[in-house]
Enzyme design. Sequence first.
Site, PDB file in Angstrom:
ATOM      1  N   GLU A 145       0.870  -1.177   0.000  1.00 33.20           N
ATOM      2  CA  GLU A 145       0.000   0.000   0.000  1.00 33.20           C
ATOM      3  C   GLU A 145       0.903   1.222   0.000  1.00 33.20           C
ATOM      4  O   GLU A 145       1.420   1.633   1.032  1.00 33.20           O
ATOM      5  CB  GLU A 145      -0.929   0.010   1.213  1.00 33.20           C
ATOM      6  CG  GLU A 145      -1.941   1.156   1.137  1.00 33.20           C
ATOM      7  CD  GLU A 145      -2.850   1.228   2.354  1.00 33.20           C
ATOM      8  OE1 GLU A 145      -3.942   1.800   2.228  1.00 33.20           O
ATOM      9  OE2 GLU A 145      -2.466   0.707   3.419  1.00 33.20           O
ATOM     10  N   HIS A 157       0.233   8.403   4.897  1.00 25.54           N
ATOM     11  CA  HIS A 157       1.446   8.042   4.160  1.00 25.54           C
ATOM     12  C   HIS A 157       2.311   9.289   4.016  1.00 25.54           C
ATOM     13  O   HIS A 157       1.795  10.399   3.842  1.00 25.54           O
ATOM     14  CB  HIS A 157       1.104   7.478   2.776  1.00 25.54           C
ATOM     15  CG  HIS A 157       0.444   6.143   2.816  1.00 25.54           C
ATOM     16  ND1 HIS A 157       1.097   4.966   2.515  1.00 25.54           N
ATOM     17  CD2 HIS A 157      -0.836   5.800   3.130  1.00 25.54           C
ATOM     18  CE1 HIS A 157       0.246   3.954   2.638  1.00 25.54           C
ATOM     19  NE2 HIS A 157      -0.923   4.435   3.009  1.00 25.54           N
ATOM     20  N   HIS A 211      -6.352   5.217  -2.419  1.00 24.15           N
ATOM     21  CA  HIS A 211      -5.629   6.470  -2.190  1.00 24.15           C
ATOM     22  C   HIS A 211      -5.548   7.221  -3.517  1.00 24.15           C
ATOM     23  O   HIS A 211      -4.474   7.622  -3.973  1.00 24.15           O
ATOM     24  CB  HIS A 211      -4.240   6.197  -1.603  1.00 24.15           C
ATOM     25  CG  HIS A 211      -4.291   5.746  -0.171  1.00 24.15           C
ATOM     26  ND1 HIS A 211      -4.347   6.633   0.882  1.00 24.15           N
ATOM     27  CD2 HIS A 211      -4.318   4.507   0.372  1.00 24.15           C
ATOM     28  CE1 HIS A 211      -4.385   5.954   2.022  1.00 24.15           C
ATOM     29  NE2 HIS A 211      -4.386   4.664   1.737  1.00 24.15           N
ATOM     30  N   HIS A 232     -10.005  -0.131   0.756  1.00 22.46           N
ATOM     31  CA  HIS A 232     -10.902   0.495   1.748  1.00 22.46           C
ATOM     32  C   HIS A 232     -11.833   1.533   1.107  1.00 22.46           C
ATOM     33  O   HIS A 232     -11.643   2.743   1.241  1.00 22.46           O
ATOM     34  CB  HIS A 232     -10.163   1.057   2.962  1.00 22.46           C
ATOM     35  CG  HIS A 232      -8.897   1.818   2.720  1.00 22.46           C
ATOM     36  ND1 HIS A 232      -8.803   2.903   1.873  1.00 22.46           N
ATOM     37  CD2 HIS A 232      -7.660   1.666   3.261  1.00 22.46           C
ATOM     38  CE1 HIS A 232      -7.578   3.378   1.896  1.00 22.46           C
ATOM     39  NE2 HIS A 232      -6.862   2.641   2.737  1.00 22.46           N
ATOM     40  N   ARG A 243     -23.202  14.958  -9.577  1.00 25.06           N
ATOM     41  CA  ARG A 243     -22.704  15.381 -10.887  1.00 25.06           C
ATOM     42  C   ARG A 243     -21.300  14.849 -11.163  1.00 25.06           C
ATOM     43  O   ARG A 243     -20.880  14.780 -12.311  1.00 25.06           O
ATOM     44  CB  ARG A 243     -22.681  16.911 -10.984  1.00 25.06           C
ATOM     45  CG  ARG A 243     -24.062  17.551 -11.014  1.00 25.06           C
ATOM     46  CD  ARG A 243     -23.988  19.019 -11.408  1.00 25.06           C
ATOM     47  NE  ARG A 243     -25.306  19.640 -11.326  1.00 25.06           N
ATOM     48  CZ  ARG A 243     -25.756  20.300 -10.263  1.00 25.06           C
ATOM     49  NH1 ARG A 243     -24.986  20.406  -9.189  1.00 25.06           N
ATOM     50  NH2 ARG A 243     -26.967  20.822 -10.257  1.00 25.06           N
ATOM     51  N   ASP A 264     -15.214  -0.712  11.559  1.00 23.65           N
ATOM     52  CA  ASP A 264     -14.844  -0.448  12.948  1.00 23.65           C
ATOM     53  C   ASP A 264     -15.675   0.646  13.597  1.00 23.65           C
ATOM     54  O   ASP A 264     -15.453   0.991  14.761  1.00 23.65           O
ATOM     55  CB  ASP A 264     -13.358  -0.079  13.037  1.00 23.65           C
ATOM     56  CG  ASP A 264     -13.000   1.201  12.276  1.00 23.65           C
ATOM     57  OD1 ASP A 264     -13.866   1.720  11.536  1.00 23.65           O
ATOM     58  OD2 ASP A 264     -11.855   1.670  12.403  1.00 23.65           O
ATOM     59  N   GLY A 265     -16.637   1.217  12.847  1.00 26.47           N
ATOM     60  CA  GLY A 265     -17.457   2.282  13.402  1.00 26.47           C
ATOM     61  C   GLY A 265     -16.803   3.646  13.339  1.00 26.47           C
ATOM     62  O   GLY A 265     -17.444   4.651  13.665  1.00 26.47           O
ATOM     63  N   ASP A 290      -7.208  -3.245   8.112  1.00 28.93           N
ATOM     64  CA  ASP A 290      -6.276  -2.131   7.913  1.00 28.93           C
ATOM     65  C   ASP A 290      -5.597  -1.809   9.242  1.00 28.93           C
ATOM     66  O   ASP A 290      -5.293  -0.650   9.557  1.00 28.93           O
ATOM     67  CB  ASP A 290      -6.996  -0.895   7.354  1.00 28.93           C
ATOM     68  CG  ASP A 290      -6.037   0.171   6.827  1.00 28.93           C
ATOM     69  OD1 ASP A 290      -4.873  -0.159   6.559  1.00 28.93           O
ATOM     70  OD2 ASP A 290      -6.450   1.342   6.708  1.00 28.93           O
ATOM     71  N   ALA A 325      -5.233   6.988  10.895  1.00 28.64           N
ATOM     72  CA  ALA A 325      -4.025   6.263  10.501  1.00 28.64           C
ATOM     73  C   ALA A 325      -4.228   4.768  10.692  1.00 28.64           C
ATOM     74  O   ALA A 325      -3.787   4.181  11.673  1.00 28.64           O
ATOM     75  CB  ALA A 325      -2.834   6.753  11.313  1.00 28.64           C
TER      76      ALA A 325
END
Length: 403
Positions: A145, A157, A211, A232, A243, A264-265, A290, A325
């Site tokens: 990633e 990152h 990303h 993700h 649009r 995970d909420g 993740d 993160a």
Amino acid sequence: MATAPGARGTARPAPTHPHPATTGQPTVLSGATVVLPTETVTNGQVAIHGTRIATTAPENAQVIDVTGHYVIPGFVDLHNHGGGGASFTSGSAEDILKGIHTHRLHGTTTLVASTVTGDMDFLTQRAGLLSELAEQGEIAGVHFEGPFISPCRKGAHAENLLRDPRPADVRKLIDAARGQARMVTLATELPGGLDSVRLLAEQGVIAAIGHTDATYEQTVEAIDAGATVATHLFNAMPPLGHRSPGPITALLEDDRITVELINDGTHLHPAALRLAFHHAGSSRVAFITDAMDAAGFGDGRYWLGPLEVEVADGVARLVEDGTIAGSTLTLDRAFKRAVTIDGLSVEDAVQALSATPARLLGMSDRIGSLEPGKDADLVLLDADFDLKGVMRRGEWVVGPQLH
């Protein structure tokens, strides 16, 4: 990743659970609700002989009464950066094994180790170390990633280490992984992106769109070039607009794409998760963690590559700007949340946590469902969907906690 020297917080050792010594004796789990690929059986049983699920067990099998519990396949995590205080990006081999074990304690019997953005020499070195663990069967491969991601959607990152996804650089990482590269996340709209997607497809490596600051049209082009995963979904990409539908719409509407979701909420509102399930269905959704090294460990200060992270109340954010993160999620929590909060059926949750990611990895012949001949990877849950046992390849990682 390992806690930084001098880190502060309430970090604590990963939990341990007693489990019986492996005797090689065949075992039958009896009386459970068993989730099979085509049906859910009440008062069912699962027979284990050696490392495999058996059709029937010999007469000398140990019978364990698990009435009132669920038996489901072991979880498969496509996207995981660490746990138990250990980082897959920067830790030693011993650290990495600690992180793997932490997630096994929470039901993840198959795991792909993910790196974060670094310079190319460092990443090739990490690829070599991780590939050794893959060759030993400890992990199911390597996911890169970064660094081939958009500075506009960099998330956690380091921007100064990002680079365009030129095929030569992508090929360098694949080669360093010695056949163990499973997935590369790309911002496919960047120079070289589409050629790199084609390269990955030719090499049998998953090209994942993530990303990214791509438009709807650019995302469609990347899918046509061979991309098959959304890293993700919703996170680190432009939001859906009426649009300007952006990448989310393209990724949800195409049957060739499997979408990762972090349940995970924190990363997703339940309505966004339900939207993804409504359009993609459980056969195209893979729950991931993740996770970073605080998973299964505790609050405190950590390092995510070269970036410092503060974990408070289980939520990881960059110290410098508060960007989320990664997560501290484990897949047993993702499962329970799916069925108790998000309103998913047990069967759909099992598919998203086991069968779908196993298929994506090309490992459905061995894992992802409870069928004779497959690895004896399974999770035991009580009626409240709390984890009460984990078996991997016929050995108890967490012995049955039935009282």
